[in-house]
Write a protein that holds these residues in place. Sequence first.
Motif, PDB file in Angstrom:
ATOM      1  N   MET A  51      -0.920   3.363   2.060  1.00  0.00           N
ATOM      2  CA  MET A  51       0.097   2.685   2.126  1.00  0.00           C
ATOM      3  C   MET A  51       0.765   2.357   0.520  1.00  0.00           C
ATOM      4  O   MET A  51       1.891   2.523   0.219  1.00  0.00           O
ATOM      5  N   LEU A  52      -0.725   1.650  -0.255  1.00  0.00           N
ATOM      6  CA  LEU A  52      -0.239   2.594  -1.923  1.00  0.00           C
ATOM      7  C   LEU A  52      -0.165   3.325  -2.573  1.00  0.00           C
ATOM      8  O   LEU A  52       1.403   3.424  -3.188  1.00  0.00           O
ATOM      9  N   GLU A  53      -0.296   3.681  -2.186  1.00  0.00           N
ATOM     10  CA  GLU A  53       0.095   5.350  -2.779  1.00  0.00           C
ATOM     11  C   GLU A  53       1.954   6.384  -2.063  1.00  0.00           C
ATOM     12  O   GLU A  53       2.380   6.140  -2.927  1.00  0.00           O
ATOM     13  N   LYS A  54       1.611   5.855  -0.995  1.00  0.00           N
ATOM     14  CA  LYS A  54       3.120   6.063  -0.342  1.00  0.00           C
ATOM     15  C   LYS A  54       4.346   5.444  -1.329  1.00  0.00           C
ATOM     16  O   LYS A  54       5.392   5.499  -2.142  1.00  0.00           O
ATOM     17  N   PHE A  55       3.913   3.871  -1.639  1.00  0.00           N
ATOM     18  CA  PHE A  55       4.626   2.520  -2.464  1.00  0.00           C
ATOM     19  C   PHE A  55       4.922   2.884  -3.404  1.00  0.00           C
ATOM     20  O   PHE A  55       5.975   3.223  -4.261  1.00  0.00           O
ATOM     21  N   ALA A  56       3.779   3.000  -4.240  1.00  0.00           N
ATOM     22  CA  ALA A  56       3.866   3.776  -5.520  1.00  0.00           C
ATOM     23  C   ALA A  56       4.778   5.193  -6.190  1.00  0.00           C
ATOM     24  O   ALA A  56       5.493   5.076  -6.807  1.00  0.00           O
ATOM     25  N   LEU A  57       4.424   6.196  -5.362  1.00  0.00           N
ATOM     26  CA  LEU A  57       5.094   7.314  -5.535  1.00  0.00           C
ATOM     27  C   LEU A  57       6.189   7.112  -5.356  1.00  0.00           C
ATOM     28  O   LEU A  57       7.901   8.095  -5.748  1.00  0.00           O
ATOM     29  N   LYS A  58       6.999   5.521  -3.740  1.00  0.00           N
ATOM     30  CA  LYS A  58       8.573   5.823  -3.715  1.00  0.00           C
ATOM     31  C   LYS A  58       8.601   4.988  -5.148  1.00  0.00           C
ATOM     32  O   LYS A  58      10.007   5.428  -5.862  1.00  0.00           O
ATOM     33  N   CYS A  59       7.899   4.233  -6.212  1.00  0.00           N
ATOM     34  CA  CYS A  59       8.423   3.649  -6.989  1.00  0.00           C
ATOM     35  C   CYS A  59       8.296   4.677  -8.130  1.00  0.00           C
ATOM     36  O   CYS A  59       9.669   4.281  -9.012  1.00  0.00           O
ATOM     37  N   GLU A  60       7.757   5.455  -8.702  1.00  0.00           N
ATOM     38  CA  GLU A  60       8.181   6.175  -9.557  1.00  0.00           C
ATOM     39  C   GLU A  60       9.034   7.571  -8.940  1.00  0.00           C
ATOM     40  O   GLU A  60      10.081   7.607 -10.563  1.00  0.00           O
ATOM     41  N   LYS A  61       9.967   7.592  -7.597  1.00  0.00           N
ATOM     42  CA  LYS A  61      11.057   8.486  -7.681  1.00  0.00           C
ATOM     43  C   LYS A  61      12.050   7.623  -8.050  1.00  0.00           C
ATOM     44  O   LYS A  61      12.276   8.172  -8.030  1.00  0.00           O
ATOM     45  N   GLU A  62      11.970   6.246  -7.796  1.00  0.00           N
ATOM     46  CA  GLU A  62      12.647   5.196  -8.316  1.00  0.00           C
ATOM     47  C   GLU A  62      12.975   5.739 -10.045  1.00  0.00           C
ATOM     48  O   GLU A  62      14.272   4.651  -9.768  1.00  0.00           O
TER      49      GLU A  62
END
Length: 95
Positions: A51-62
Amino acid sequence: MGERAMDLICALLKSLSSSAIVTLDQLKNGFYRVFEEMPEISIDVPHAYTMLEKFALKCEKEGFIPNDVLKNLPSRGRKRFVSEGDGGRVKDDVY
């Protein structure tokens, strides 16, 4: 954490970052604090690393979390079921 919750939290952090309420250093420090606590968090939340990896990737993408934060993203270590050096045998608990 569901997809919608992730999207909402990401949008909140992006909004706080863009309005300078939360600085980039504060965001990075927050992520690093979570990274440090992941071994403890994962005890109660087995899929916390995913979940953390998915969230961090989403934040980086934003675009509000730099790539250097992702480079420090922790990953779950491998599980050890037998001791190193015992030839792969399962140890007996016979006394």
